[in-house]
Structure formats: structure tokens, C-alpha cells
Design an enzyme around this catalytic site. Structure first.
Site, PDB file in Angstrom:
ATOM      1  N   LYS A 219       0.843  -1.202   0.000  1.00  0.00           N
ATOM      2  CA  LYS A 219       0.000   0.000   0.000  1.00  0.00           C
ATOM      3  C   LYS A 219       0.879   1.254   0.000  1.00  0.00           C
ATOM      4  O   LYS A 219       0.668   2.195  -0.771  1.00  0.00           O
ATOM      5  CB  LYS A 219      -0.920  -0.020   1.224  1.00  0.00           C
ATOM      6  CG  LYS A 219      -1.503   1.304   1.631  1.00  0.00           C
ATOM      7  CD  LYS A 219      -2.523   1.822   0.625  1.00  0.00           C
ATOM      8  CE  LYS A 219      -2.884   3.274   0.893  1.00  0.00           C
ATOM      9  NZ  LYS A 219      -3.879   3.808   0.008  1.00  0.00           N
TER      10      LYS A 219
ATOM     11  N   CYS B 268      -2.382  11.584   1.513  1.00  0.00           N
ATOM     12  CA  CYS B 268      -1.828  10.259   1.197  1.00  0.00           C
ATOM     13  C   CYS B 268      -0.458  10.366   0.560  1.00  0.00           C
ATOM     14  O   CYS B 268       0.535   9.931   1.144  1.00  0.00           O
ATOM     15  CB  CYS B 268      -2.782   9.528   0.254  1.00  0.00           C
ATOM     16  SG  CYS B 268      -4.457   9.439   0.884  1.00  0.00           S
TER      17      CYS B 268
HETATM   18  N1  SAJ Z   1      -0.159  15.155  -8.662  1.00  0.00           N
HETATM   19  C1  SAJ Z   1       0.876  15.745  -9.360  1.00  0.00           C
HETATM   20  N2  SAJ Z   1       1.268  15.158 -10.532  1.00  0.00           N
HETATM   21  C2  SAJ Z   1       0.681  14.025 -11.000  1.00  0.00           C
HETATM   22  C3  SAJ Z   1      -0.374  13.439 -10.271  1.00  0.00           C
HETATM   23  C4  SAJ Z   1      -0.768  14.023  -9.096  1.00  0.00           C
HETATM   24  O1  SAJ Z   1       1.455  16.765  -8.958  1.00  0.00           O
HETATM   25  O2  SAJ Z   1       1.078  13.563 -12.070  1.00  0.00           O
HETATM   26  C5  SAJ Z   1      -0.604  15.730  -7.372  1.00  0.00           C
HETATM   27  C6  SAJ Z   1      -2.074  16.100  -7.304  1.00  0.00           C
HETATM   28  O3  SAJ Z   1      -2.318  17.375  -7.838  1.00  0.00           O
HETATM   29  C7  SAJ Z   1      -2.339  16.031  -5.817  1.00  0.00           C
HETATM   30  C8  SAJ Z   1      -1.404  14.924  -5.352  1.00  0.00           C
HETATM   31  O4  SAJ Z   1      -0.472  14.731  -6.389  1.00  0.00           O
HETATM   32  O5  SAJ Z   1      -1.953  17.235  -5.174  1.00  0.00           O
HETATM   33  C9  SAJ Z   1      -2.091  13.613  -5.002  1.00  0.00           C
HETATM   34  O6  SAJ Z   1      -3.123  13.361  -5.913  1.00  0.00           O
HETATM   35  P1  SAJ Z   1      -3.411  11.915  -6.542  1.00  0.00           P
HETATM   36  O7  SAJ Z   1      -4.544  12.056  -7.457  1.00  0.00           O
HETATM   37  O8  SAJ Z   1      -2.152  11.343  -7.068  1.00  0.00           O
HETATM   38  O9  SAJ Z   1      -3.751  11.002  -5.289  1.00  0.00           O
HETATM   39  P2  SAJ Z   1      -4.742  11.096  -3.995  1.00  0.00           P
HETATM   40  O10 SAJ Z   1      -3.924  11.560  -2.842  1.00  0.00           O
HETATM   41  O11 SAJ Z   1      -5.991  11.825  -4.282  1.00  0.00           O
HETATM   42  O12 SAJ Z   1      -5.061   9.548  -3.843  1.00  0.00           O
HETATM   43  C10 SAJ Z   1      -3.984   8.620  -3.726  1.00  0.00           C
HETATM   44  C11 SAJ Z   1      -4.199   7.490  -4.731  1.00  0.00           C
HETATM   45  N3  SAJ Z   1      -3.007   6.665  -4.839  1.00  0.00           N
HETATM   46  C12 SAJ Z   1      -2.494   6.270  -6.020  1.00  0.00           C
HETATM   47  O13 SAJ Z   1      -2.972   6.587  -7.088  1.00  0.00           O
HETATM   48  C13 SAJ Z   1      -1.285   5.403  -5.956  1.00  0.00           C
HETATM   49  C14 SAJ Z   1      -5.396   6.635  -4.287  1.00  0.00           C
HETATM   50  O14 SAJ Z   1      -5.518   5.496  -5.125  1.00  0.00           O
HETATM   51  C15 SAJ Z   1      -5.197   6.176  -2.827  1.00  0.00           C
HETATM   52  O15 SAJ Z   1      -6.282   5.407  -2.372  1.00  0.00           O
HETATM   53  C16 SAJ Z   1      -5.095   7.406  -1.964  1.00  0.00           C
HETATM   54  O16 SAJ Z   1      -3.937   8.151  -2.386  1.00  0.00           O
HETATM   55  C17 SAJ Z   1      -4.941   6.942  -0.522  1.00  0.00           C
HETATM   56  O17 SAJ Z   1      -5.929   6.993   0.221  1.00  0.00           O
HETATM   57  O18 SAJ Z   1      -3.856   6.441  -0.158  1.00  0.00           O
END
Ligand code: SAJ
Length: 416
Positions: free
Chosen positions: A201, A255
Site C-alpha cells: 500500500k 496520502c
Molecule cells: N499530482 C501531481 N502530478 C501528478 C499526479 C498528481 O502533482 O502527475 C498531485 C495532485 O495534484 C495532488 C497529489 O499529487 O496534489 C495527489 O493526488 P493523486 O490524485 O495522485 O492522489 P490522492 O492523494 O488523491 O489519492 C492517492 C491514490 N493513490 C495512487 O494513485 C497510488 C489513491 O488510489 C489512494 O487510495 C489514496 O492516495 C490513498 O488513500 O492512499
């Protein structure tokens, strides 16, 4: 008919959605939380979580009597622990897990099963939770670690459709975990041991954090060669084995910027993971400098930050890059900063978040800085925004503005 009784401990966005989906899958579910105002809200059939479809499904399950909010933990075949594990000084605060595990233990009957869903450092289930159950629980019980992987904004779909890791402390516990999750999960169930599931995870969000740090490094390096990092990444990703993420002001939320610390907890080695984490955290300062480069002095300049949510389409402002940026522009540079977000109302005591029309909000500003990829910002027309602004500077950290049309009307547009 699956017909299990389940007591879900913690009715946050994971607990409430899982409880609701379980209740719609022929299980009898009790939703237990210590937050009285949250329970009262549910009893009045309101849900404050801004998640598509959630309120309707919660209300339906409550009306059918398959989901009942409770003030005392109930005896049940399964106790699902979905409590928060915040990071404090780069370490996981496991107090809520311990408390929930103790509560479950004191209500456990022989043969009942405890499932931990909260994100935790590797070893927590076996080293922290199991001893509690062994000391005070019945002779026979099951203990499983089964992490959630749902994406905020798509929770109700993903809680059903995603694959799921099910890691028991022994084979019988794993089988009991599978029995529960197969009542509602349409994805595959991958069985393993508890510690491997915990590590896997954390590996998922750590992969994302390190990948984003790499994209941010590429973005800084491309500046030295005067090429567009997004085009570089797009072309890099034409190789089927490459998946470079997107640069930005650093990942926010509860996360991606948190889980890497859990993975490093306890190791004395310097890790790539920590280094990437720091690089991502420093992106806010980098964005401040991008703004600062446009002016001789930032003191008293009026800067409008667009975006307090940690990502587009959500109302969650935890670890928000937009708020950290607003803090730094104000505290370090003395700029006059205002914050706008169409979804977030008041993330903390420090800032008033405005959510009205953007052209009215930016009137009198010297610069706008976009920090969240909300559709509302993607759809902005530069003409009306330009009208009231004092200086035409736009720093677009999420690449949502159509730079050429903004430049056409006179904006200086900077991107990461
Ligand atoms: N972000 C970037 N560049 C990217 C992708 C995202 O800067 O290419 C930023 C986003 O703007 C945001 C942050 O990263 O600020 C996190 O966003 P996210 O969409 O990557 O993830 P979360 O935090 O909304 O959800 C994540 C997810 N994990 C993965 O995709 C591996 C989700 O599946 C998990 O369930 C969740 O964390 C969790 O609860 O752990």
C-alpha cells in the site's frame, strides 16, 4: 445473501463509503464513530463529504435499515478499522488505531474478525494490533490488513471496482478477509500476509510521489534548454514502458505526501524516497520564485492564488500546495495575498477562501497563480480576467490555462 454483521470504526471518507457499499451488498452494518456531530448529521440524513453519489447511497441504506450509525461499538462478525493515521514529525501517529483496536477487542466474540484498513507503517498489524488482541481478546479470532486504494472524487466507483490486497496474520484470517471483500469487490482480491500488504500500500503512493519529484526535476532541467517539459514528458511516455507523471506545485492531500514517511520510519539509511519527498515539498518555494522573477519586489504586490483544494474537483484542502504558497508569499515576501477556491469554504483559521466569480476576485491584482486543476479554472476566459487586473502576470502551476490565448490578450504566462 452474504448476511454478515459488520461494525465499521471511523466514518470518514473511507469508513463511510465502505460501510455504505457493504450495507448495499446484503450485510448488516453499524457505523461507529466518536464524533457526536458527525453521528447527528447522519441521523438527520446529511453527509458533508463532497463525494459524488455518497449522500443518496448513505440515506438509502439508512432508510432500509442496513446501515445504522451507533454511539457504542456493536458486536459483529467483522470489525473494520478505518481510522485516521496522521503523520507527526515524519512518524505515523497510531493512537486512533490503538484505540479502535482496543474497542474492537473488548467487543469481540470467539471467531470474530478484525480488519485494519488505515494506512500504517509496515509491521503495525502484527507488532501493534495482534498483541492487543492476544492479550485481551477471545481465544479464537481473525486479524487482517486490507488497505483501501480509492481515489477521492471516484470513491464509490473505486471501492467496488479496484483490486484489493487482503493480508491475514494467518491463512484462516486471510480466508475470512476474502469472504468479506468478495461480498462487494468486483476487482481481483490478492491474498498475502499482513506486513506485505502494508508495505505494498505504501509503495503505491511512494511510487507516485517519487515519480512526481522526477517530473518536477525534469521541469526544472528543461528550463535550462528552453524546451517544454510537458511535451518532453508526453514524448517520453510514448514508450509503452514509461509513465512519467506531471509536474506541479508538489503533491498535496493526506496520502501521497504522507505515506513515504511511513515507509521510511525506523530506517537509519538515507533514502531516495526522503529526498524525493523534500524535492516535492520545495516546489512551493520554487513557484514563489517564479512569481518573484516577474517583479522587482513582491512586497505589497497583490497576488491572487487560485486553488486551495489539493487537487481538481475536490473540496479537501489538507496539505494544500495553494495554501502553503499563499503562506510563503505573504510571510516570506510580504505580498498581499488572497485565496480563491470554488469548492473549499474555509480550510483553516488563517485564510478566508473566496468562491465567487474569478474576474471579480482578481480585480486589482498584479498576478494570478493557479495551484489547483479545477475545471472552473480550465474554463476561464482571459478577456474578462484581464479587465480589472493591475499587472498581467499569470503563473500556471497546473497547466490548465491555454497559454497562447492568455498571451494574446497581454498576459505574461509562466509555467513550471
Ligand atoms: N499530482 C501531481 N502530478 C501528478 C499526479 C498528481 O502533482 O502527475 C498531485 C495532485 O495534484 C495532488 C497529489 O499529487 O496534489 C495527489 O493526488 P493523486 O490524485 O495522485 O492522489 P490522492 O492523494 O488523491 O489519492 C492517492 C491514490 N493513490 C495512487 O494513485 C497510488 C489513491 O488510489 C489512494 O487510495 C489514496 O492516495 C490513498 O488513500 O492512499
Amino acid at each position: 445473501m452474504s448476511g454478515k454483521t459488520v461494525c465499521v470504526h471511523g466514518l470518514g471518507y473511507i469508513g463511510l463509503s465502505t460501510a455504505t457499499v457493504l450495507a448495499h451488498s446484503d450485510n448488516q452494518v453499524y457505523g461507529y464513530d466518536t464524533d457526536e456531530s458527525l453521528l447527528r448529521e447522519l441521523e438527520h440524513r446529511t453527509v458533508s463529504l463532497d463525494e459524488p453519489g455518497m449522500e443518496r447511497l448513505v440515506v438509502e441504506a439508512m432508510d432500509e435499515g442496513t446501515l445504522t450509525p451507533v454511539r457504542e461499538c456493536r458486536a459483529a462478525d467483522y470489525h473494520l478499522l478505518c481510522v485516521p493515521t496522521p503523520v507527526v514529525d515524519r512518524r505515523a501517529d497510531l493512537s486512533a488505531v490503538t484505540e479502535a483496536a482496543e474497542t474492537a477487542t473488548s467487543n469481540l466474540r470467539p471467531g470474530d474478525v478484525v480488519v485494519l484498513e488505515s494506512t500504517v507503517p509496515p509491521g503495525t498489524t502484527v507488532k501493534r494490533v495482534l498483541p492487543l488482541l492476544e492479550a485481551d481478546g477471545p481465544d479464537e479470532f481473525g486479524l487482517v490488513y486490507a488497505p483501501e486504494t480509492v481515489l477521492p472524487g471516484r470513491i464509490l466507483t473505486e471501492v467496488r471496482e479496484n483490486d484489493r490486497l487482503v493480508g491475514g496474520v494467518d491463512a484462516a484470517a486471510t480466508k475470512a478477509g476474502v469472504d468479506l471483500y468478495e461480498s462487494f469487490v468486483e476487482g481481483r482480491l490478492h491474498t498475502t500476509d499482513a506486513t506485505t500488504a502494508e508495505f505494498a500500500k505504501l509503495a503505491q503512493n511512494t511510487y507516485r510521489d517519487v515519480n512526481i519529484a522526477l517530473a518536477n526535476e525534469f521541469a526544472k532541467l528543461t528550463r535550462e534548454h528552453d524546451v517544454d517539459p510537458r511535451r518532453v514528458i508526453e514524448l517520453g511516455n510514448t514508450n509503452p514502458r514509461v509513465d512519467i507523471h506531471t509536474p506541479g506545485p508538489g503533491p498535496g492531500g493526506h496520502c501521497v505526501p504522507v505515506d513515504p514517511w511511513f515507509l521510511c520510519e525506523g530506517t537509519s539509511r538515507e533514502t531516495l524516497i526522503e529526498y524525493a519527498r523534500q524535492l516535492n515539498d520545495e516546489m512551493v518555494s520554487y513557484v514563489c520564485e517564479l512569481v518573484g522573477e516577474r517583479f522587482e519586489e513582491l512586497a505589497d504586490r497583490r497576488i491572487s492564488v487560485l486553488g486551495a483544494a489539493y487537487k481538481g474537483g475536490v473540496a479537501d484542502a489538507r496539505n494544500s500546495p495553494g495554501i502553503r504558497l499563499a503562506d510563503e508569499l505573504r510571510d516570506r515576501y510580504g505580498a498581499k495575498v488572497r485565496l480563491h477556491d470554488p469548492h473549499v469554504s474555509s480550510p483553516n483559521m488563517d485564510w478566508t477562501i473566496e468562491n465567487g466569480s474569478v474576474p471579480e476576485f482578481v480585480a486589482g491584482s498584479d498576478a494570478i497563480v493557479v495551484t489547483t486543476d479545477h475545471d472552473e479554472y480550465r474554463d476561464l476566459h482571459p478577456g474578462p480576467v484581464r479587465e480589472g487586473m493591475r499587472t498581467l502576470v499569470a503563473v500556471d502551476t497546473k497547466d490548465v490555462l491555454d497559454a497562447s490565448s492568455w498571451r494574446e490578450v497581454g498576459f505574461e504566462v509562466a509555467r513550471i
